[in-house]
Design a protein around this motif. Structure first.
Motif, PDB file in Angstrom:
ATOM      1  N   GLY A  81       0.835  -1.081   0.116  1.00  0.00           N
ATOM      2  CA  GLY A  81       0.078   0.031   0.079  1.00  0.00           C
ATOM      3  C   GLY A  81       0.726   1.148  -0.129  1.00  0.00           C
ATOM      4  O   GLY A  81       0.082   2.377   0.001  1.00  0.00           O
ATOM      5  N   THR A  82       2.211   1.242   0.049  1.00  0.00           N
ATOM      6  CA  THR A  82       2.974   2.371  -0.144  1.00  0.00           C
ATOM      7  C   THR A  82       2.710   3.164  -1.467  1.00  0.00           C
ATOM      8  O   THR A  82       2.447   2.416  -2.522  1.00  0.00           O
ATOM      9  CB  THR A  82       4.145   2.418   0.332  1.00  0.00           C
ATOM     10  N   LYS A  83       3.304   4.329  -1.604  1.00  0.00           N
ATOM     11  CA  LYS A  83       3.354   5.209  -2.937  1.00  0.00           C
ATOM     12  C   LYS A  83       4.235   4.220  -3.737  1.00  0.00           C
ATOM     13  O   LYS A  83       3.830   4.258  -5.072  1.00  0.00           O
ATOM     14  CB  LYS A  83       3.578   6.511  -2.436  1.00  0.00           C
ATOM     15  N   SER A  84       5.367   4.145  -3.335  1.00  0.00           N
ATOM     16  CA  SER A  84       6.445   3.394  -4.319  1.00  0.00           C
ATOM     17  C   SER A  84       5.846   2.085  -4.525  1.00  0.00           C
ATOM     18  O   SER A  84       6.150   1.715  -5.859  1.00  0.00           O
ATOM     19  CB  SER A  84       7.583   3.087  -3.708  1.00  0.00           C
ATOM     20  N   ALA A  85       5.071   1.229  -3.736  1.00  0.00           N
ATOM     21  CA  ALA A  85       4.567  -0.062  -4.167  1.00  0.00           C
ATOM     22  C   ALA A  85       3.554   0.172  -5.108  1.00  0.00           C
ATOM     23  O   ALA A  85       3.216  -0.656  -6.084  1.00  0.00           O
ATOM     24  CB  ALA A  85       4.107  -0.752  -2.825  1.00  0.00           C
TER      25      ALA A  85
END
Length: 227
Positions: free
Chosen positions: A70-74
């Protein structure tokens, strides 16, 4: 101009003259679409989906992992990976459709395809196979075959796929027991034995020929290309 993944692409349209439609095909090349084998034709050509199915399964697992993170990079990585997966499938569909149309054109045949309308609702599959069915663009493959056929003057007809996997292509006896396994076909009446997908492709070819003889028109779409 289009900017994608750090690179610029020039999009230009061009018109390509259509070849005259072959109105007297000598026969039809039957094309059976499936999960284990993406394509099987009456020539005995099979494009196996096993390796691609494994790769798509790995792709699904990676997407699920990134979505859970759920991270921005993910999310950015998941979007980039999805683009690669789509381009890979598109490239495979282009290669398969090119080989099918070339085989039909070279031998003076038309192409008979299954009518895939409602395939997702019609086909009963195990859960892993349902995921594969929904992830592979059979409609895109059919579209690619259609416009390449139009450009080459090869007639295309779509036929009802009902019971093509259970019908004997020799005596036309139809029953579920004719298909004892995914890969095998054994007619309970005449004893004809064949690879199940190849038998199905022969049934599709025969239905395509009958549709053409009865006055069906080529269903290849009007040619519009973007290069």
């Amino acid at each position: 101009m289009l900017h994608r993944d750090g690179a610029w692409y020039l999009l230009a349209t061009c018109e390509i003259a259509e070849a005259a439609l072959n109105t007297h095909p000598v026969a039809f090349l039957g094309v059976d679409l499936g999960i284990v084998n993406i394509v099987s034709t009456t020539d005995g050509t099979r494009h196996s989906g096993r390796r691609m199915n494994r790769r798509r399964e790995n792709d699904r697992k990676l997407r699920t992992k990134l979505q859970k993170k759920g991270t921005k990079s993910a999310r950015r990585r998941a979007k980039k990976h999805a683009g690669k997966e789509k381009r890979r499938a598109r490239d495979i569909n282009h290669k398969i459709s090119k080989s099918i149309v070339a085989a039909a054109q070279r031998t003076g045949r038309g192409i008979a395809l299954e009518d895939l309308g409602g395939i997702r609702e019609r086909v009963r599959l195990r859960k892993p196979q349902r995921a594969t069915l929904h992830s592979w663009s059979f409609h895109q493959l059919g579209t690619f075959i259609g416009y390449k056929a139009k450009r080459s003057g090869v007639p295309v007809v779509h036929v009802n796929p009902a019971y093509t996997s259970q019908e004997c292509s020799k005596c036309h006896h139809t029953e579920r027991k004719n298909r004892p396994s995914q890969a095998d076909f054994t007619c309970r009446i005449c004893g004809f034995v064949e690879h199940a997908d190849l038998n199905s492709s022969h049934n599709i070819a025969q239905r395509g020929w009958m549709a053409w003889v009865c006055g069906a028109q080529s269903q290849a779409p009007v040619l519009t290309l973007i290069a």
